[in-house]
Design a protein around this motif. Structure first.
Motif, PDB file in Angstrom:
ATOM      1  N   GLU A  64      35.879 -64.901  -0.342  1.00 40.00           N
ATOM      2  CA  GLU A  64      36.473 -66.141  -0.858  1.00 40.00           C
ATOM      3  C   GLU A  64      35.602 -67.360  -0.620  1.00 40.00           C
ATOM      4  OE1 GLU A  64      38.536 -65.322   3.155  1.00 40.00           O
ATOM      5  OE2 GLU A  64      37.601 -64.185   1.553  1.00 40.00           O
ATOM      6  N   GLY A  65      34.460 -67.192   0.033  1.00 32.00           N
ATOM      7  CA  GLY A  65      33.562 -68.311   0.301  1.00 32.00           C
ATOM      8  C   GLY A  65      34.060 -69.137   1.471  1.00 32.00           C
ATOM      9  N   ILE A  66      33.368 -70.213   1.744  1.00 37.45           N
ATOM     10  CA  ILE A  66      33.652 -71.015   2.938  1.00 37.45           C
ATOM     11  C   ILE A  66      34.979 -71.740   2.847  1.00 37.45           C
ATOM     12  CG2 ILE A  66      32.442 -73.122   2.249  1.00 37.45           C
ATOM     13  CD1 ILE A  66      32.304 -71.499   5.734  1.00 37.45           C
ATOM     14  N   ASP A  67      35.387 -72.209   1.672  1.00 33.69           N
ATOM     15  CA  ASP A  67      36.646 -72.953   1.574  1.00 33.69           C
ATOM     16  C   ASP A  67      37.833 -72.090   1.988  1.00 33.69           C
ATOM     17  OD1 ASP A  67      35.386 -75.290   0.816  1.00 33.69           O
ATOM     18  OD2 ASP A  67      35.827 -75.042  -1.321  1.00 33.69           O
ATOM     19  N   GLY A  68      37.896 -70.869   1.509  1.00 37.35           N
ATOM     20  CA  GLY A  68      38.998 -69.980   1.856  1.00 37.35           C
ATOM     21  C   GLY A  68      38.763 -69.185   3.123  1.00 37.35           C
ATOM     22  N   GLY A  69      37.523 -69.116   3.576  1.00 41.23           N
ATOM     23  CA  GLY A  69      37.190 -68.273   4.717  1.00 41.23           C
ATOM     24  C   GLY A  69      36.646 -69.001   5.924  1.00 41.23           C
TER      25      GLY A  69
END
Length: 180
Positions: A64-69
């Motif tokens: 999910e990339g940095i925003d979600g992870g």
């Protein structure tokens, strides 16, 4: 600057043309694979294969990339100890924000390496700090370009200045000079 890349303008991040090798002096290696681009998995796998010959290695995949992870990345970073090398791969937005998170948790420059799979793109999703609403936003732009802020709606000029601690480019109202 290691070989294989082009020197950036002062204040801009440097993206190598190929992933850097794993530091053979590493006491351990943490590979952070951010996003779902197939190149992310390819680079993370190559780094992990090389790192396993050097030191204990952990790969953390965050589709999910940095925003979600961010919580997953933060948890992995808090287990890192002195001597661990942190290798971050993903799109520019994820890599810049991931590196800022690592720096905020105490990682130093010698511990960090990164590869942006879209590092050669003319335009990309970039983290942009709006000086007016004082927030970092994901905006599709380029340093020196203009874009509308999704927070305050101002038309921003994205300056050729990147803050490593924020993991974002500075931007301000493109018409500010006219308002004086």
């Amino acid at each position: 600057m290691p070989d294989g890349g082009t020197a950036p303008a002062l204040g801009l991040p440097w993206w190598p043309s190929a992933p850097e090798p794993v530091d053979p002096a590493a006491a351990g290696v943490l590979v952070l694979a951010l996003g779902v681009d197939p190149r992310v998995a390819e680079v993370a796998t190559a780094w992990a294969d090389e790192a396993e010959r050097v030191a204990p290695t952990r790969v953390v995949t965050v589709p999910e990339g940095i925003d979600g992870g961010a919580a997953t990345v933060s948890a992995a970073l808090t287990t890192a100890r002195t001597g661990v090398r942190i290798l971050v791969v993903g799109a520019q937005y994820d890599v810049l924000r991931g590196l800022a998170l690592a720096r905020g948790l105490g990682a130093g420059p010698r511990e960090l390496s990164a590869y942006a799979v879209d590092g050669g793109a003319a335009r990309a999703d970039l983290p942009v700090f709006c000086a007016h609403c004082r927030a970092v936003r994901r905006l599709h732009t380029t340093p020196g370009g203009t874009v509308d802020c999704t927070g305050c709606g101002r038309h921003l000029e994205v300056h050729g200045h990147h803050s490593a601690s924020l993991g974002a480019f500075l931007a301000s109202d493109s018409r500010a000079r006219e308002l004086v």
